[in-house]
Motif scaffolding. Structure first.
Motif, PDB file in Angstrom:
ATOM      1  N   HIS A 167       0.841  -1.211   0.000  1.00 26.22           N
ATOM      2  CA  HIS A 167       0.000   0.000   0.000  1.00 26.22           C
ATOM      3  C   HIS A 167       0.873   1.257   0.000  1.00 26.22           C
ATOM      4  CE1 HIS A 167      -2.647  -3.062   1.990  1.00 26.22           C
ATOM      5  NE2 HIS A 167      -3.505  -2.584   1.109  1.00 26.22           N
ATOM      6  N   VAL A 168       1.905   1.239   0.838  1.00 25.58           N
ATOM      7  CA  VAL A 168       2.809   2.392   0.932  1.00 25.58           C
ATOM      8  C   VAL A 168       3.470   2.654  -0.421  1.00 25.58           C
ATOM      9  CG1 VAL A 168       4.994   3.197   1.927  1.00 25.58           C
ATOM     10  CG2 VAL A 168       3.250   2.188   3.409  1.00 25.58           C
ATOM     11  N   ASP A 169       3.956   1.583  -1.048  1.00 24.06           N
ATOM     12  CA  ASP A 169       4.660   1.750  -2.327  1.00 24.06           C
ATOM     13  C   ASP A 169       3.724   2.230  -3.424  1.00 24.06           C
ATOM     14  OD1 ASP A 169       6.976   0.934  -1.095  1.00 24.06           O
ATOM     15  OD2 ASP A 169       6.831  -1.156  -1.745  1.00 24.06           O
ATOM     16  N   TYR A 170       2.510   1.648  -3.482  1.00 28.04           N
ATOM     17  CA  TYR A 170       1.545   2.069  -4.503  1.00 28.04           C
ATOM     18  C   TYR A 170       1.045   3.492  -4.262  1.00 28.04           C
ATOM     19  CZ  TYR A 170       1.094  -2.711  -6.380  1.00 28.04           C
ATOM     20  OH  TYR A 170       1.313  -3.929  -6.968  1.00 28.04           O
ATOM     21  N   ALA A 171       0.967   3.887  -2.988  1.00 31.22           N
ATOM     22  CA  ALA A 171       0.452   5.221  -2.650  1.00 31.22           C
ATOM     23  C   ALA A 171       1.497   6.319  -2.843  1.00 31.22           C
ATOM     24  CB  ALA A 171      -0.049   5.239  -1.208  1.00 31.22           C
ATOM     25  N   GLY A 172       2.754   5.923  -3.009  1.00 33.26           N
ATOM     26  CA  GLY A 172       3.808   6.918  -3.205  1.00 33.26           C
ATOM     27  C   GLY A 172       4.475   7.361  -1.920  1.00 33.26           C
ATOM     28  N   GLY A 173       4.431   6.524  -0.897  1.00 41.79           N
ATOM     29  CA  GLY A 173       5.130   6.839   0.343  1.00 41.79           C
ATOM     30  C   GLY A 173       4.226   6.803   1.561  1.00 41.79           C
ATOM     31  N   ILE A 174       4.858   6.813   2.722  1.00 40.45           N
ATOM     32  CA  ILE A 174       4.149   6.699   3.993  1.00 40.45           C
ATOM     33  C   ILE A 174       3.208   7.878   4.228  1.00 40.45           C
ATOM     34  CG2 ILE A 174       4.496   6.840   6.495  1.00 40.45           C
ATOM     35  CD1 ILE A 174       6.856   4.916   6.124  1.00 40.45           C
ATOM     36  N   ALA A 175       3.693   9.081   4.006  1.00 42.30           N
ATOM     37  CA  ALA A 175       2.873  10.269   4.256  1.00 42.30           C
ATOM     38  C   ALA A 175       1.611  10.248   3.390  1.00 42.30           C
ATOM     39  CB  ALA A 175       3.678  11.532   3.995  1.00 42.30           C
ATOM     40  N   ASN A 176       1.775   9.941   2.115  1.00 41.97           N
ATOM     41  CA  ASN A 176       0.623   9.883   1.207  1.00 41.97           C
ATOM     42  C   ASN A 176      -0.392   8.843   1.672  1.00 41.97           C
ATOM     43  OD1 ASN A 176       1.757  11.821  -0.414  1.00 41.97           O
ATOM     44  ND2 ASN A 176       2.432  10.427  -2.018  1.00 41.97           N
ATOM     45  N   ALA A 177       0.103   7.682   2.064  1.00 37.20           N
ATOM     46  CA  ALA A 177      -0.779   6.586   2.462  1.00 37.20           C
ATOM     47  C   ALA A 177      -1.584   6.945   3.712  1.00 37.20           C
ATOM     48  CB  ALA A 177       0.034   5.319   2.699  1.00 37.20           C
ATOM     49  N   ILE A 178      -0.909   7.495   4.711  1.00 38.42           N
ATOM     50  CA  ILE A 178      -1.595   7.841   5.965  1.00 38.42           C
ATOM     51  C   ILE A 178      -2.620   8.944   5.734  1.00 38.42           C
ATOM     52  CG2 ILE A 178      -1.316   8.868   8.257  1.00 38.42           C
ATOM     53  CD1 ILE A 178       1.365   7.417   8.475  1.00 38.42           C
ATOM     54  N   GLU A 202      13.975   3.968   9.710  1.00 36.21           N
ATOM     55  CA  GLU A 202      13.757   5.201   8.958  1.00 36.21           C
ATOM     56  C   GLU A 202      12.266   5.398   8.676  1.00 36.21           C
ATOM     57  OE1 GLU A 202      17.761   4.086   8.975  1.00 36.21           O
ATOM     58  OE2 GLU A 202      16.092   2.907   8.154  1.00 36.21           O
ATOM     59  N   GLU A 203      11.603   4.312   8.266  1.00 34.27           N
ATOM     60  CA  GLU A 203      10.160   4.421   8.030  1.00 34.27           C
ATOM     61  C   GLU A 203       9.422   4.682   9.339  1.00 34.27           C
ATOM     62  OE1 GLU A 203       9.410   1.789   3.988  1.00 34.27           O
ATOM     63  OE2 GLU A 203       8.758   0.969   5.922  1.00 34.27           O
ATOM     64  N   LEU A 204       9.886   4.075  10.408  1.00 30.87           N
ATOM     65  CA  LEU A 204       9.268   4.316  11.712  1.00 30.87           C
ATOM     66  C   LEU A 204       9.361   5.794  12.082  1.00 30.87           C
ATOM     67  CD1 LEU A 204       7.987   3.468  14.382  1.00 30.87           C
ATOM     68  CD2 LEU A 204      10.267   2.829  15.201  1.00 30.87           C
ATOM     69  N   ALA A 205      10.517   6.381  11.846  1.00 30.78           N
ATOM     70  CA  ALA A 205      10.704   7.802  12.170  1.00 30.78           C
ATOM     71  C   ALA A 205       9.711   8.666  11.384  1.00 30.78           C
ATOM     72  CB  ALA A 205      12.142   8.224  11.863  1.00 30.78           C
ATOM     73  N   GLN A 206       9.455   8.307  10.128  1.00 28.20           N
ATOM     74  CA  GLN A 206       8.489   9.057   9.326  1.00 28.20           C
ATOM     75  C   GLN A 206       7.086   8.975   9.935  1.00 28.20           C
ATOM     76  OE1 GLN A 206       8.586   8.437   4.985  1.00 28.20           O
ATOM     77  NE2 GLN A 206      10.531   7.352   5.277  1.00 28.20           N
ATOM     78  N   VAL A 207       6.693   7.757  10.352  1.00 33.81           N
ATOM     79  CA  VAL A 207       5.366   7.577  10.941  1.00 33.81           C
ATOM     80  C   VAL A 207       5.242   8.386  12.227  1.00 33.81           C
ATOM     81  CG1 VAL A 207       3.781   5.927  11.992  1.00 33.81           C
ATOM     82  CG2 VAL A 207       5.037   5.309   9.917  1.00 33.81           C
ATOM     83  N   LEU A 208       6.281   8.350  13.041  1.00 32.05           N
ATOM     84  CA  LEU A 208       6.246   9.081  14.306  1.00 32.05           C
ATOM     85  C   LEU A 208       6.127  10.584  14.070  1.00 32.05           C
ATOM     86  CD1 LEU A 208       8.945   7.126  16.362  1.00 32.05           C
ATOM     87  CD2 LEU A 208       6.455   6.956  16.542  1.00 32.05           C
ATOM     88  N   GLU A 209       6.718  11.044  12.988  1.00 28.01           N
ATOM     89  CA  GLU A 209       6.643  12.479  12.663  1.00 28.01           C
ATOM     90  C   GLU A 209       5.257  12.850  12.154  1.00 28.01           C
ATOM     91  OE1 GLU A 209       8.791  15.786   9.727  1.00 28.01           O
ATOM     92  OE2 GLU A 209       9.638  13.772   9.927  1.00 28.01           O
ATOM     93  N   ILE A 210       4.654  11.964  11.354  1.00 27.17           N
ATOM     94  CA  ILE A 210       3.347  12.250  10.754  1.00 27.17           C
ATOM     95  C   ILE A 210       2.219  12.023  11.753  1.00 27.17           C
ATOM     96  CG2 ILE A 210       1.731  11.565   8.931  1.00 27.17           C
ATOM     97  CD1 ILE A 210       4.334  10.610   7.395  1.00 27.17           C
ATOM     98  N   ALA A 229      13.199   0.327  18.252  1.00 21.98           N
ATOM     99  CA  ALA A 229      11.912   0.820  17.756  1.00 21.98           C
ATOM    100  C   ALA A 229      10.937   1.067  18.900  1.00 21.98           C
ATOM    101  CB  ALA A 229      11.323  -0.182  16.766  1.00 21.98           C
ATOM    102  N   VAL A 230      10.859   0.130  19.830  1.00 20.50           N
ATOM    103  CA  VAL A 230       9.965   0.288  20.985  1.00 20.50           C
ATOM    104  C   VAL A 230      10.363   1.528  21.793  1.00 20.50           C
ATOM    105  CG1 VAL A 230       9.274  -0.744  23.189  1.00 20.50           C
ATOM    106  CG2 VAL A 230       9.376  -2.157  21.122  1.00 20.50           C
ATOM    107  N   LYS A 231      11.653   1.741  21.912  1.00 25.95           N
ATOM    108  CA  LYS A 231      12.148   2.919  22.627  1.00 25.95           C
ATOM    109  C   LYS A 231      11.751   4.201  21.895  1.00 25.95           C
ATOM    110  CE  LYS A 231      16.480   4.873  24.452  1.00 25.95           C
ATOM    111  NZ  LYS A 231      17.962   4.690  24.512  1.00 25.95           N
ATOM    112  N   MET A 232      11.845   4.187  20.567  1.00 24.66           N
ATOM    113  CA  MET A 232      11.473   5.368  19.779  1.00 24.66           C
ATOM    114  C   MET A 232       9.974   5.666  19.896  1.00 24.66           C
ATOM    115  SD  MET A 232      13.678   4.688  16.274  1.00 24.66           S
ATOM    116  CE  MET A 232      12.825   5.966  15.334  1.00 24.66           C
ATOM    117  N   VAL A 233       9.150   4.632  19.853  1.00 23.99           N
ATOM    118  CA  VAL A 233       7.696   4.821  19.945  1.00 23.99           C
ATOM    119  C   VAL A 233       7.310   5.356  21.315  1.00 23.99           C
ATOM    120  CG1 VAL A 233       5.460   3.654  19.894  1.00 23.99           C
ATOM    121  CG2 VAL A 233       7.223   3.050  18.213  1.00 23.99           C
TER     122      VAL A 233
END
Length: 280
Positions: A167-178, A202-210, A229-233
């Motif tokens: 879904h992420v790849d077809y949507a053109g990235g994490i931000a677009n998909a969310i 890296e993708e996790l960081a994007q989600v946390l930012e969005i 990752a758990v620490k970052m979340v």
């Protein structure tokens, strides 16, 4: 139990098996013959499907008398008698294979699930099933997971938004998909949880930012990466580990601090529990 769904399943299963008649029984046993049978456990495990078996017997012939001796969720051993059934021999023989097929499959899933649940004792992590189920049997297989002590993930595509890598790849990235998922829910006036799968930090960081999601699936993360990752979340979102998780390493994954672990193996490759229905 969703009685309407279960009765439709039983109807379809009997049509598949019986067709225009059980000609073996019709040709060898007089129609009025009465009999008794008992369901015997032939392998140690966790029992599941008793409630379903009752419905199957009832649909095949409401006059059948069933006595339940062991309930769903019980630990069973070789030689245990789960239930007895008496009445029309023809009806018992029609119900026999469907009852056994369902109970063996469900008990195998419940047994495997309880094994995993026991390995997670002492942690705060729960085990989830997936959509990797047998077509037409998803309701039964997820029911068996609950009997074994697990937790159902989404039932299908309709009750949750789960944005995976494709879904992420077809949507053109994490931000677009969310953002597209959020807009869709708003436009459709729907209230569904949003989960997104990430493949790396890296993708996790994007989600946390969005933001704007309810749960983050950490897919195919190694132990060190998962702990990071758990620490970052930092408990801002529900975390779920997935991919390459087995009975042998599930406790180590749980020790990384995730809220959930999802395992397709609970349903897609489980061994059925051996049992039989014998006349007496």
């Amino acid at each position: 139990m969703d009685t309407q769904l279960i009765h439709q399943f039983i109807k379809n299963a009997l049509a598949e098996d019986v067709g225009d008649g059980d000609h073996t029984s019709l040709s060898t046993i007089p129609a009025a013959t009465q009999g008794k049978a008992k369901l015997i456990i032939k392998e140690n495990g966790v029992l599941a499907g008793v409630e379903l078996a009752l419905e199957i017997f009832k649909v095949v012939d409401p006059a059948l008398h069933v006595e339940i001796l062991i309930q769903d969720g019980a630990t069973v051993k070789v030689g245990d008698i789960v239930l007895t059934v008496s009445g029309s021999t023809h009806a018992i023989l029609i119900a026999e294979r469907l009852v056994l097929n369902c109970m063996q499959r469900m008990s195998g899933i419940a047994t495997q699930t309880q094994l995993i649940v026991n390995k997670l004792k002492g942690s705060n992590t729960q085990i989830l099933d997936t959509r990797k189920t047998t077509p037409g049997l998803r309701y039964l297989e997820k029911w068996a997971v609950r009997i074994g002590g697990g937790v159902n993930h989404r039932i299908g595509l309709y009750d949750m938004i789960l944005i995976k890598d494709n879904h992420v790849d077809y949507a053109g990235g994490i931000a677009n998909a969310i953002k597209a998922a959020q807009q869709y829910l708003k436009d459709q006036n729907k209230s569904l949880q949003i989960e997104i799968e990430v493949r790396n930090l890296e993708e996790l960081a994007q989600v946390l930012e969005i933001g704007g999601v309810d749960r983050i699936m950490l897919d195919n993360f190694g132990f060190d990466q998962l702990r990071e990752a758990v620490k970052m979340v930092d408990k801002k979102f529900i975390t779920e580990a997935s991919g390459g998780i087995t009975a042998e390493n599930v406790a180590e994954y749980a020790a990384c601090g995730v809220d959930y672990i999802s395992m397709g193996a609970l349903t897609h490759s489980v061994k059925s529990l051996d049992m039989s229905l014998k006349a007496y």
